[in-house]
Design an enzyme around this catalytic site. Structure first.
Site, PDB file in Angstrom:
ATOM      1  N   LYS A   1       2.426  11.060 -11.809  1.00 27.51           N
ATOM      2  CA  LYS A   1       1.489  10.185 -12.647  1.00 27.51           C
ATOM      3  C   LYS A   1       2.212   9.101 -13.105  1.00 27.51           C
ATOM      4  O   LYS A   1       3.098   8.825 -13.430  1.00 27.51           O
ATOM      5  CB  LYS A   1       1.157  10.965 -13.993  1.00 27.51           C
TER       6      LYS A   1
ATOM      7  N   GLU B   1       7.456  16.736 -26.274  1.00 32.11           N
ATOM      8  CA  GLU B   1       6.992  17.437 -25.053  1.00 32.11           C
ATOM      9  C   GLU B   1       7.648  18.607 -24.693  1.00 32.11           C
ATOM     10  O   GLU B   1       6.908  19.553 -24.005  1.00 32.11           O
ATOM     11  CB  GLU B   1       7.449  16.506 -23.775  1.00 32.11           C
TER      12      GLU B   1
ATOM     13  N   HIS C   1      -2.104  14.745 -26.800  1.00 28.52           N
ATOM     14  CA  HIS C   1      -2.092  13.282 -26.212  1.00 28.52           C
ATOM     15  C   HIS C   1      -3.346  12.524 -26.491  1.00 28.52           C
ATOM     16  O   HIS C   1      -3.275  11.429 -26.450  1.00 28.52           O
ATOM     17  CB  HIS C   1      -1.876  13.430 -24.885  1.00 28.52           C
TER      18      HIS C   1
ATOM     19  N   HIS D   1       6.116   7.350 -27.723  1.00 31.94           N
ATOM     20  CA  HIS D   1       4.972   8.038 -27.174  1.00 31.94           C
ATOM     21  C   HIS D   1       5.192   9.734 -28.135  1.00 31.94           C
ATOM     22  O   HIS D   1       4.151  10.069 -28.457  1.00 31.94           O
ATOM     23  CB  HIS D   1       5.260   8.333 -25.871  1.00 31.94           C
TER      24      HIS D   1
ATOM     25  N   GLU E   1      -4.981  16.908 -11.372  1.00 30.19           N
ATOM     26  CA  GLU E   1      -5.611  17.381 -12.952  1.00 30.19           C
ATOM     27  C   GLU E   1      -7.296  17.732 -12.820  1.00 30.19           C
ATOM     28  O   GLU E   1      -8.042  16.851 -13.382  1.00 30.19           O
ATOM     29  CB  GLU E   1      -5.435  16.066 -13.642  1.00 30.19           C
TER      30      GLU E   1
ATOM     31  N   ARG F   1       0.817  -1.098  -0.075  1.00 31.87           N
ATOM     32  CA  ARG F   1      -0.021  -0.192   0.090  1.00 31.87           C
ATOM     33  C   ARG F   1       0.723   1.286  -0.038  1.00 31.87           C
ATOM     34  O   ARG F   1       0.391   2.445   0.384  1.00 31.87           O
ATOM     35  CB  ARG F   1      -0.966  -0.081   1.188  1.00 31.87           C
TER      36      ARG F   1
END
Lengths: 447, 447
Positions: B226, B268, B331, B348, B320, B204
């Site tokens: 993220k 990016e 994206h 990506h 966000e 956890r």
């Protein structure tokens, strides 16, 4: 007490807690001091035997005898529409636990906690035929904008794994659920833990609601935000701390609970008494058969008082830096039984019951409690139809190897919850004689 | 602007931000106002076309031309021992980003963020032969109490899945890592996202450190917490917001980066210029070839300024709820390309580059930007050796079906990041003419 243990008065903290205030209003008095652990991060490398020791004292209920408790108007058919509410106080993540009979018939209770217009009910093959339609009705009655999907998982601890969890994600994504959706856990502890972890992880976190349908889930696992799944090498090794929007305990759902599941849940009820609530334990000694017989008043009271204890602990220590660990009395031994004997062979509460006897035995060997406590624990667990020894196939080395991956191990040292002092007091410590642990393991399992 | 958009002066908030102060100290001035979104939760059921619209203005750098920027002493060999530090300001979860050459040789930087005595380095087959030994050395030099395990995953986006993630848990449990351990992500964006999610979920939650080794990870994915994995039906659908203890950007690791990966990361970098930092975009227009040629000064500057932009946004909107979504320019289209064309077929940044062109095209069709921006975006991406159209196999229906599960869908409405106004301004909105989206999809893919 160990050298690196400090004692602090935290009466101001206690007074500041909403939950504690609610305890006080019902006649509890605050203990004058509570011992806080020295953060184990401060222990020096190599000092394995000198971890922190913490003594947690029980609450004392003043001016009310155990027999009076049973005579209180605990359950009133006329108040069916007004659930008992226990608040879990966690700042902006606070939430209510609603407890009462017929709550699933009160759709407004559930609907006020649904976010968005899409709901995913996660349940299992045993619970779905009993309560899924009722739950969908409660979610949608008078609320046609809400649509409900459901995913029905196989039943049992042995399915509390990643493969089964993926079925929840599959269903959510195939149903195109977005961040403004709500997951609802409808079932026992396994469903609650899995649905909660799925909610924590889906799109990096969506809202969720707990509707526990077993005593185990209603008195313990649905409250406090511990979610997760098992790994073949250990219980609950993968998960998240993630709080629900609310917990809805409809005590009517216990009418369909098998006897073995009923007894299993009582292991956690008994735990609260042993670690922090002497009066509650004494009440249980008078009422354990009433609980097994599903006396509604007794059950409602036991659930409420258990939730109050759990909420109070979680509010003080959400992420288990110390106090919260005490809720795991018997669980380190119990998890070893569940993992070693095979997930689902024994119910969680059954393993916890045997584990509790082992923890109590070890406490006695350490000279920390007197024999009357050992006897009372054995007696109440037997009356609750719970096992007091582990399965015969468990060996000392199985216990040792599985306990080595317990989440309460810190820097290689296994910390345990043990009873110490009069009934209702416990410690969470790694500072104990290893011989006592070995002696307990030898006494309860073959070499 | 949509009716349900409000404008608020938040100059006091901006002044309170450490990150913004650091911008100010280098000559930035605060914009007088910034538009904040109306929470979309307030939109009424059925009003799908009236979501909130937010305009995010770029920072304006006063008194420094783009050419001056390139002439600043951006990179000084003598200061190799003093990394640039960008702080991500998140209260008690704040952490530093260290940027500099040779930082992996400075073991004290890394060691100050290791919790406990056990470390698990998560890396891949490509990065391990290059930097694993160096990283283990940095973790253990002069620190014999620390032991390091490592797990080496297959390389590439197509392995960013649950099966591969389980290998991390297997290794951690088999190594008996307890809660006082530290996970270290050594690699690009895939490794950072997977290691971060594993750290968020193991027991956890355990501590973790990001050591990004690609431009993509150094300027974007390693910062901001993220984490997650892909599902066969959608990118990053399963994960957590979980912040690292620190991000250590050793720019020397870029020396071994393949050209295609280098270009991918620049997508990016260009994004930050387009959505909020006009001066940075103008600097890129002058220096894009220097970046491709791995000019150390240019790279160090681009990484630092990108991290400053990212840290500033994340500090204001960690989870966000609005502003942070603007970092996803291109994206939504890009994720559709990655998912539809096959994870790992395109990098990506390549997918984001084509997606950015599509977002810019749509912005132009809506009349929100003039043609000069369309041309400048196409030109800089081509100079960066990045694609400006999606793969030929992508169809309109593939885009639509994959974009429907995007995380920015709310109550069934797809919100997009689009440019609006002068260069450096963008909106995050679901309030656009669907015809423009259809026209863009038709222009860039077959029916």
């Amino acid at each position: 007490m160990a050298a690196n243990t400090i004692s602090l008065s935290i009466s101001s903290n206690v007074a500041a807690s909403k939950n504690f205030n609610s305890f006080e209003s019902r006649g509890f008095i605050a203990p004058p001091t509570i011992y806080l652990p020295v953060a184990s991060s401060k222990s020096k490398p190599g000092e394995l035997s000198l971890s922190s020791t913490t003594i947690f004292r029980s609450r004392v209920r003043a001016g009310a005898s155990a027999s009076q408790l049973m005579n209180e108007p605990l359950y009133d058919k006329r108040s069916i529409s007004a659930p008992t509410i226990v608040e879990v106080d966690l700042g902006n993540r606070s939430y209510p636990i609603y407890i009462g009979a017929g709550l699933l018939d009160q759709s407004e209770l559930l609907q006020r906690h649904v976010h968005g217009k899409r709901v995913l009910v996660v349940t299992n093959e045993r619970v779905a035929p009993l309560y899924l339609d009722k739950t969908i009705d409660a979610l949608t009655r008078g609320n046609p904008n809400v649509t409900v999907e459901s995913v029905i998982l196989p039943d049992g601890e042995k399915y509390k794994d990643m493969d089964t969890l993926m079925k929840v994600f599959d269903k959510a994504i195939e149903s195109r659920l977005d961040r403004r959706c709500t997951f609802v856990a409808l079932g026992g502890g396994v469903i609650g833990d899995m649905c909660g972890y799925a909610a924590a992880s889906y799109l990096r976190g969506v809202n969720f609601i707990q509707i526990p349908t077993t005593v185990m889930a209603q008195v313990d696992s649905s409250v406090g935000g511990k979610t997760g799944i098992n790994h073949r090498l250990g219980k609950n090794m993968i998960g998240a701390f993630y709080q629900p929007q609310c917990v809805l305990v409809d005590t009517d759902t216990l009418n369909t609970l098998p006897d073995r599941e009923m007894a299993s849940g009582l292991a956690e009820v008994i735990k609260y008494g042993l670690i922090r609530d002497t009066e509650f334990f004494e009440w249980q000694e008078k009422n354990i058969e009433a609980l097994l017989a599903r006396d509604p008043a007794a059950l409602a009271y036991a659930i409420k008082r258990s939730c109050e204890n759990k909420a109070d602990v979680v509010s003080q220590d959400e992420k288990e830096s110390g106090l919260r660990a005490t809720l795991n009395l018997g669980h380190t031994f119990g998890h070893a039984i569940e993992t070693g004997f095979g997930y689902g062979e024994w119910l969680h509460g059954e393993a916890v019951a045997a584990g509790t006897v082992m923890a109590v035995d070890m406490s006695y060997r350490l000279g920390w409690i007197d024999n009357s406590i050992v006897e009372r624990v054995n007696k109440i667990l037997k009356r609750a139809k719970l096992p007091t020894t582990p399965p015969k196939s468990m060996t000392v080395s199985m216990f040792k190897s599985i306990m080595a991956v317990d989440k309460k191990v810190a820097d290689g040292l296994l910390r345990l919850i043990l009873l110490k002092g009069p009934l209702g007091n416990c410690v969470f410590t790694g500072d104990y004689d290893r011989e006592a642990l070995d002696a307990t393991l030898r006494a309860f399992s073959k070499s």
